[in-house]
Design a protein around this motif. Structure first.
Motif, PDB file in Angstrom:
ATOM      1  N   VAL A  58       0.859  -1.176   0.000  1.00 29.03           N
ATOM      2  CA  VAL A  58       0.000   0.000   0.000  1.00 29.03           C
ATOM      3  C   VAL A  58       0.896   1.226   0.000  1.00 29.03           C
ATOM      4  CG1 VAL A  58      -1.795   1.265   1.223  1.00 29.03           C
ATOM      5  CG2 VAL A  58      -1.780  -1.231   1.267  1.00 29.03           C
ATOM      6  N   GLU A  59       0.715   2.088  -0.988  1.00 31.58           N
ATOM      7  CA  GLU A  59       1.520   3.298  -1.076  1.00 31.58           C
ATOM      8  C   GLU A  59       1.065   4.321  -0.040  1.00 31.58           C
ATOM      9  OE1 GLU A  59       2.871   4.309  -5.340  1.00 31.58           O
ATOM     10  OE2 GLU A  59       0.803   3.609  -5.497  1.00 31.58           O
ATOM     11  N   ASP A  60       2.002   5.093   0.445  1.00 32.16           N
ATOM     12  CA  ASP A  60       1.714   6.157   1.401  1.00 32.16           C
ATOM     13  C   ASP A  60       1.446   7.438   0.619  1.00 32.16           C
ATOM     14  OD1 ASP A  60       1.547   7.951   3.465  1.00 32.16           O
ATOM     15  OD2 ASP A  60       3.642   7.741   4.088  1.00 32.16           O
ATOM     16  N   PRO A  61       0.210   7.933   0.627  1.00 35.79           N
ATOM     17  CA  PRO A  61      -0.110   9.136  -0.146  1.00 35.79           C
ATOM     18  C   PRO A  61       0.686  10.357   0.293  1.00 35.79           C
ATOM     19  CG  PRO A  61      -2.080   8.228   0.897  1.00 35.79           C
ATOM     20  CD  PRO A  61      -0.951   7.367   1.285  1.00 35.79           C
ATOM     21  N   ALA A  62       1.178  10.381   1.508  1.00 34.51           N
ATOM     22  CA  ALA A  62       1.989  11.511   1.967  1.00 34.51           C
ATOM     23  C   ALA A  62       3.288  11.603   1.178  1.00 34.51           C
ATOM     24  CB  ALA A  62       2.276  11.383   3.457  1.00 34.51           C
ATOM     25  N   GLN A  63       3.692  10.497   0.549  1.00 29.93           N
ATOM     26  CA  GLN A  63       4.912  10.493  -0.255  1.00 29.93           C
ATOM     27  C   GLN A  63       4.657  10.876  -1.717  1.00 29.93           C
ATOM     28  OE1 GLN A  63       7.859  10.034   1.307  1.00 29.93           O
ATOM     29  NE2 GLN A  63       6.589   9.888   3.142  1.00 29.93           N
ATOM     30  N   PHE A  64       3.393  11.026  -2.105  1.00 28.84           N
ATOM     31  CA  PHE A  64       3.057  11.413  -3.474  1.00 28.84           C
ATOM     32  C   PHE A  64       3.481  12.860  -3.723  1.00 28.84           C
ATOM     33  CE2 PHE A  64      -0.967   8.500  -3.774  1.00 28.84           C
ATOM     34  CZ  PHE A  64      -0.171   7.388  -3.702  1.00 28.84           C
ATOM     35  N   SER A  65       3.805  13.152  -4.962  1.00 28.39           N
ATOM     36  CA  SER A  65       4.076  14.545  -5.334  1.00 28.39           C
ATOM     37  C   SER A  65       2.742  15.289  -5.374  1.00 28.39           C
ATOM     38  CB  SER A  65       4.742  14.608  -6.710  1.00 28.39           C
ATOM     39  OG  SER A  65       3.832  14.175  -7.713  1.00 28.39           O
ATOM     40  N   LYS A  66       2.834  16.610  -5.316  1.00 30.26           N
ATOM     41  CA  LYS A  66       1.615  17.412  -5.377  1.00 30.26           C
ATOM     42  C   LYS A  66       0.894  17.167  -6.705  1.00 30.26           C
ATOM     43  CE  LYS A  66       1.689  22.024  -5.708  1.00 30.26           C
ATOM     44  NZ  LYS A  66       1.735  23.455  -5.320  1.00 30.26           N
ATOM     45  N   GLN A  67       1.661  17.034  -7.784  1.00 29.31           N
ATOM     46  CA  GLN A  67       1.059  16.789  -9.097  1.00 29.31           C
ATOM     47  C   GLN A  67       0.333  15.451  -9.131  1.00 29.31           C
ATOM     48  OE1 GLN A  67       0.772  18.988 -11.606  1.00 29.31           O
ATOM     49  NE2 GLN A  67      -0.578  17.425 -12.477  1.00 29.31           N
ATOM     50  N   ARG A  68       0.920  14.427  -8.509  1.00 27.28           N
ATOM     51  CA  ARG A  68       0.250  13.114  -8.495  1.00 27.28           C
ATOM     52  C   ARG A  68      -1.035  13.179  -7.685  1.00 27.28           C
ATOM     53  NH1 ARG A  68       2.219   7.063  -6.766  1.00 27.28           N
ATOM     54  NH2 ARG A  68       0.177   6.131  -7.086  1.00 27.28           N
ATOM     55  N   LEU A  69      -0.995  13.859  -6.538  1.00 27.62           N
ATOM     56  CA  LEU A  69      -2.214  14.003  -5.734  1.00 27.62           C
ATOM     57  C   LEU A  69      -3.311  14.691  -6.553  1.00 27.62           C
ATOM     58  CD1 LEU A  69      -0.639  15.062  -2.329  1.00 27.62           C
ATOM     59  CD2 LEU A  69      -1.906  12.951  -2.766  1.00 27.62           C
ATOM     60  N   LYS A  70      -2.933  15.761  -7.254  1.00 29.70           N
ATOM     61  CA  LYS A  70      -3.916  16.477  -8.081  1.00 29.70           C
ATOM     62  C   LYS A  70      -4.473  15.565  -9.171  1.00 29.70           C
ATOM     63  CE  LYS A  70      -2.805  20.750  -9.284  1.00 29.70           C
ATOM     64  NZ  LYS A  70      -1.993  21.933  -9.683  1.00 29.70           N
ATOM     65  N   SER A  71      -3.595  14.791  -9.804  1.00 30.23           N
ATOM     66  CA  SER A  71      -4.042  13.873 -10.864  1.00 30.23           C
ATOM     67  C   SER A  71      -4.995  12.814 -10.317  1.00 30.23           C
ATOM     68  CB  SER A  71      -2.841  13.188 -11.510  1.00 30.23           C
ATOM     69  OG  SER A  71      -2.027  14.128 -12.156  1.00 30.23           O
ATOM     70  N   GLU A  72      -4.662  12.263  -9.147  1.00 33.38           N
ATOM     71  CA  GLU A  72      -5.525  11.250  -8.528  1.00 33.38           C
ATOM     72  C   GLU A  72      -6.879  11.846  -8.166  1.00 33.38           C
ATOM     73  OE1 GLU A  72      -4.998   7.960  -7.884  1.00 33.38           O
ATOM     74  OE2 GLU A  72      -2.964   7.910  -8.692  1.00 33.38           O
ATOM     75  N   LEU A  73      -6.885  13.062  -7.668  1.00 34.03           N
ATOM     76  CA  LEU A  73      -8.149  13.720  -7.311  1.00 34.03           C
ATOM     77  C   LEU A  73      -9.014  13.932  -8.543  1.00 34.03           C
ATOM     78  CD1 LEU A  73      -6.766  16.285  -4.720  1.00 34.03           C
ATOM     79  CD2 LEU A  73      -8.270  14.352  -4.220  1.00 34.03           C
ATOM     80  N   VAL A  74      -8.413  14.428  -9.612  1.00 32.66           N
ATOM     81  CA  VAL A  74      -9.154  14.659 -10.855  1.00 32.66           C
ATOM     82  C   VAL A  74      -9.687  13.340 -11.403  1.00 32.66           C
ATOM     83  CG1 VAL A  74      -8.920  15.377 -13.275  1.00 32.66           C
ATOM     84  CG2 VAL A  74      -7.965  16.803 -11.449  1.00 32.66           C
ATOM     85  N   ALA A  75      -8.869  12.296 -11.370  1.00 30.34           N
ATOM     86  CA  ALA A  75      -9.271  10.980 -11.873  1.00 30.34           C
ATOM     87  C   ALA A  75     -10.436  10.395 -11.073  1.00 30.34           C
ATOM     88  CB  ALA A  75      -8.089  10.021 -11.844  1.00 30.34           C
ATOM     89  N   ASN A  76     -10.587  10.842  -9.820  1.00 31.64           N
ATOM     90  CA  ASN A  76     -11.670  10.346  -8.968  1.00 31.64           C
ATOM     91  C   ASN A  76     -12.795  11.363  -8.815  1.00 31.64           C
ATOM     92  OD1 ASN A  76     -10.963   7.593  -7.659  1.00 31.64           O
ATOM     93  ND2 ASN A  76      -9.044   8.708  -7.765  1.00 31.64           N
ATOM     94  N   ASN A  77     -12.861  12.292  -9.753  1.00 33.64           N
ATOM     95  CA  ASN A  77     -13.937  13.295  -9.807  1.00 33.64           C
ATOM     96  C   ASN A  77     -14.065  14.122  -8.534  1.00 33.64           C
ATOM     97  OD1 ASN A  77     -14.720  12.445 -12.445  1.00 33.64           O
ATOM     98  ND2 ASN A  77     -15.778  10.715 -11.509  1.00 33.64           N
ATOM     99  N   VAL A  78     -12.926  14.486  -7.954  1.00 32.01           N
ATOM    100  CA  VAL A  78     -12.913  15.349  -6.772  1.00 32.01           C
ATOM    101  C   VAL A  78     -12.554  16.748  -7.246  1.00 32.01           C
ATOM    102  CG1 VAL A  78     -11.844  15.806  -4.531  1.00 32.01           C
ATOM    103  CG2 VAL A  78     -12.222  13.444  -5.273  1.00 32.01           C
ATOM    104  N   ALA A  79     -13.384  17.726  -6.868  1.00 33.15           N
ATOM    105  CA  ALA A  79     -13.136  19.113  -7.267  1.00 33.15           C
ATOM    106  C   ALA A  79     -11.891  19.639  -6.566  1.00 33.15           C
ATOM    107  CB  ALA A  79     -14.343  19.971  -6.925  1.00 33.15           C
ATOM    108  N   LEU A  80     -11.006  20.252  -7.351  1.00 33.35           N
ATOM    109  CA  LEU A  80      -9.788  20.841  -6.792  1.00 33.35           C
ATOM    110  C   LEU A  80     -10.083  22.244  -6.276  1.00 33.35           C
ATOM    111  CD1 LEU A  80      -7.191  19.815  -9.533  1.00 33.35           C
ATOM    112  CD2 LEU A  80      -7.674  18.685  -7.367  1.00 33.35           C
ATOM    113  N   PRO A  81      -9.348  22.698  -5.274  1.00 29.93           N
ATOM    114  CA  PRO A  81      -9.546  24.064  -4.783  1.00 29.93           C
ATOM    115  C   PRO A  81      -9.147  25.071  -5.864  1.00 29.93           C
ATOM    116  CG  PRO A  81      -7.667  23.026  -3.686  1.00 29.93           C
ATOM    117  CD  PRO A  81      -8.313  21.980  -4.540  1.00 29.93           C
TER     118      PRO A  81
END
Length: 86
Positions: A5-28
């Motif tokens: 299981v990957e630790d999301p705290a280790q993700f880059s900001k760009q990866r977090l944004k990409s994952e959020l967009v891919a899961n239909n989460v509105a970005l600030p």
């Protein structure tokens, strides 16, 4: 078999944004700090990504005194002691 299981705290900001967009989460609106995206990820995405549990991945070794065989099937009482010797 262990599940990685990957630790999301280790993700880059760009990866977090990409994952959020891919899961239909509105970005600030505008550009935010990484912790804002991490909090959104933990709230909306990580709950969806929980590893699936499958009981067949676990070894089903029963107690030797159990009326179940080592394979989870019922066995006659005379085999209980045979299984205990294994």
């Amino acid at each position: 078999m262990p599940v990685f299981v990957e630790d999301p705290a280790q993700f880059s900001k760009q990866r977090l944004k990409s994952e959020l967009v891919a899961n239909n989460v509105a970005l600030p609106a505008g550009e935010s700090k990484k912790h804002v995206y991490l909090e959104l990820y933990m709230k909306h995405v990580s709950t969806k990504r929980a590893p699936d549990f499958s009981s067949d991945e676990e070894d089903q070794v029963q107690d030797a005194g159990s009326p179940l065989s080592l394979h989870g099937r019922a066995c006659p009482p005379q085999t209980w002691l045979e299984n205990a010797a294994e």
